[in-house]
Design a protein around this motif. Sequence first.
Motif, short mmCIF file in Angstrom:
data_model
loop_
_atom_site.label_atom_id
_atom_site.label_comp_id
_atom_site.label_asym_id
_atom_site.label_seq_id
_atom_site.Cartn_x
_atom_site.Cartn_y
_atom_site.Cartn_z
N ASP A 188 0.84 -1.20 0.00
CA ASP A 188 0.00 0.00 0.00
C ASP A 188 0.88 1.24 0.00
OD1 ASP A 188 -2.40 -1.55 0.27
OD2 ASP A 188 -1.90 -1.79 2.40
N SER A 189 0.34 2.30 -0.55
CA SER A 189 1.05 3.57 -0.55
C SER A 189 0.90 4.23 0.81
CB SER A 189 0.49 4.49 -1.65
OG SER A 189 1.16 5.74 -1.63
N VAL A 190 2.02 4.60 1.42
CA VAL A 190 2.01 5.22 2.74
C VAL A 190 2.89 6.46 2.72
CG1 VAL A 190 1.63 3.02 3.91
CG2 VAL A 190 3.96 3.83 3.54
N THR A 191 2.73 7.28 3.72
CA THR A 191 3.58 8.45 3.89
C THR A 191 4.42 8.26 5.15
OG1 THR A 191 1.97 9.90 2.83
CG2 THR A 191 3.64 10.94 4.22
N GLY A 192 5.71 8.35 5.00
CA GLY A 192 6.60 8.13 6.12
C GLY A 192 7.98 8.69 5.84
N SER A 193 8.91 8.33 6.68
CA SER A 193 10.30 8.79 6.54
C SER A 193 11.23 7.59 6.53
CB SER A 193 10.68 9.73 7.69
OG SER A 193 9.89 10.89 7.67
N VAL A 194 12.37 7.78 5.83
CA VAL A 194 13.37 6.72 5.72
C VAL A 194 14.73 7.30 6.11
CG1 VAL A 194 14.46 5.01 4.22
CG2 VAL A 194 12.07 5.65 3.86
N LEU A 195 15.47 6.54 6.91
CA LEU A 195 16.81 6.96 7.35
C LEU A 195 17.81 5.89 6.93
CD1 LEU A 195 17.87 8.43 10.77
CD2 LEU A 195 19.06 6.43 9.88
N PHE A 196 18.87 6.32 6.26
CA PHE A 196 19.99 5.44 5.93
C PHE A 196 21.22 5.89 6.71
CE2 PHE A 196 17.41 4.22 2.33
CZ PHE A 196 17.77 2.91 2.08
N PHE A 289 30.10 7.56 10.89
CA PHE A 289 28.91 7.23 10.12
C PHE A 289 28.39 8.47 9.39
CE2 PHE A 289 29.05 3.82 13.16
CZ PHE A 289 28.54 2.73 12.48
N ARG A 290 27.71 8.20 8.29
CA ARG A 290 26.96 9.22 7.55
C ARG A 290 25.48 8.88 7.67
NH1 ARG A 290 31.33 8.74 3.14
NH2 ARG A 290 30.28 6.78 2.70
N VAL A 291 24.64 9.91 7.74
CA VAL A 291 23.20 9.69 7.86
C VAL A 291 22.48 10.54 6.83
CG1 VAL A 291 21.17 9.97 9.34
CG2 VAL A 291 23.31 9.14 10.33
N GLY A 292 21.55 9.91 6.13
CA GLY A 292 20.69 10.60 5.17
C GLY A 292 19.24 10.29 5.45
N ILE A 293 18.37 11.33 5.43
CA ILE A 293 16.96 11.14 5.78
C ILE A 293 16.09 11.81 4.72
CG2 ILE A 293 15.24 11.33 7.61
CD1 ILE A 293 17.47 12.05 9.53
N SER A 294 14.98 11.14 4.39
CA SER A 294 14.01 11.70 3.44
C SER A 294 12.63 11.28 3.88
CB SER A 294 14.30 11.20 2.03
OG SER A 294 13.32 11.68 1.12
N CYS A 295 11.63 12.08 3.48
CA CYS A 295 10.25 11.72 3.82
C CYS A 295 9.37 11.95 2.60
CB CYS A 295 9.74 12.52 5.01
SG CYS A 295 9.29 14.23 4.63
N GLY A 296 8.25 11.25 2.60
CA GLY A 296 7.31 11.40 1.49
C GLY A 296 6.53 10.12 1.27
N SER A 297 5.93 10.00 0.09
CA SER A 297 5.12 8.84 -0.23
C SER A 297 6.02 7.69 -0.69
CB SER A 297 4.13 9.20 -1.33
OG SER A 297 3.36 8.08 -1.70
N MET A 298 5.63 6.47 -0.31
CA MET A 298 6.37 5.27 -0.72
C MET A 298 5.44 4.07 -0.64
SD MET A 298 8.89 5.29 2.57
CE MET A 298 8.27 5.77 4.19
N LEU A 299 5.88 2.98 -1.25
CA LEU A 299 5.09 1.75 -1.25
C LEU A 299 5.63 0.84 -0.15
CD1 LEU A 299 2.89 0.06 -2.77
CD2 LEU A 299 4.79 -1.05 -3.97
#
Length: 395
Positions: A188-196, A289-299
């Motif tokens: 399902d399409s959800v809205t959230g955030s992802v951290l690498f 460490f390096r950290v990258g974060i993004s948010c938005g729509s994803m499956l």
Amino acid sequence: HVQSPLILGAELYDADGVLVVASEVSPPGSGDERLGSPGIISWDWENGEYKAASFVSPVMFQDVTAGYLLVSIDRSPLERDLRETLQLLVVSTLLMMFGGVLLASALAHRLSRPIEHLARAGEVLGADLPQGREGRRDEIGQVLQTFQHLAEGMQRKDQAEAALSRYVSPQVAQQVMSSEAVVSLGGDSVTGSVLFCDIVGFTQMSETREPAEVAELLNGYFGYFAMAAESCDGTVDKFIGDCIMIVFGVPDEDPHHALHAMTCGMLIQHLTQRINVSRSAQRLPTVMFRVGISCGSMLAGNLGSSERMQYTVVGDTVNVAARLCGMAEPGGVLLTGAMMAYGHPGDVGHYQDLGSAEVRGRTQNVDIMSMDVEAVARDVDADELIGHILASGAA
């Protein structure tokens, strides 16, 4: 006296024991030897026609013994009444026992029907279960054995869920183990955030160290990062070599996913500093460490094949977070400018706008912000939470 139907006869003796008068039946033998007693004397006798009991009592007049009275009483009516009473008691007892048996049978039948139903259900349920255990062989034994197998099955399910939770998030594990869950491909399409988050110079470091040493180093950091993610309502999606991927707002919805993701990024870098100080004191290797974060729509859903699938998230939001992680400086946190609209930990002045930048593999540029980790940590007083995470990991 003798007019009473129970009295067979009576005799009156004077003070010297001489018979004065007698009427009706006399007891066999002589009663002289029983005379002279100050109290009442009794005895039983039979003569073939009568069964009687005789009593001798002194006759007193002004404290002087004037004589003795002997009375013989018929025992037959008393014994007949006793026999009738005994028969009545026996019959009543038998009737009560019979009624008790009928009542007990009815009650036992009523109680045994549910047990029989359980036993029949247990036979169906336990058709493929191993047999041969010692125990009762009746319906109760079948029910006990069935429930024992059910308890063992629940224990195995809990063990499997606990083991599965070590490979996927507890929320995903519960969904997979739930009987109501339909495990299939898709999402399902959800809205959230992802951290690498990945290690700086991992390839070069791995080249000069044994695999076991590299694994020990990764576990020494990633365990604390997982606790930091949990404290921010995040879920560790996967470990990819030297990289950890954490999602927020998935699988459970979180309206503050962006704020939590940025807080987690700050905690990871602050934890790294504290861990490096401790490892340096022990003469152990340290990393950045390096950290990258993004948010938005994803499956979000199950990807792979019907035989082998994985619950994860995919989409442009995930790709942007991975690219920002590769662009970040050692010890830095990069995030998309759009995340600031969802709220941010610390003062807004502690975020530097790096402008719009080209991201590899993407046609449109991305607005990028850089976090001042130390300043944000001071703003939110992160030392107490960092200390709690380090103490929990050490325990």
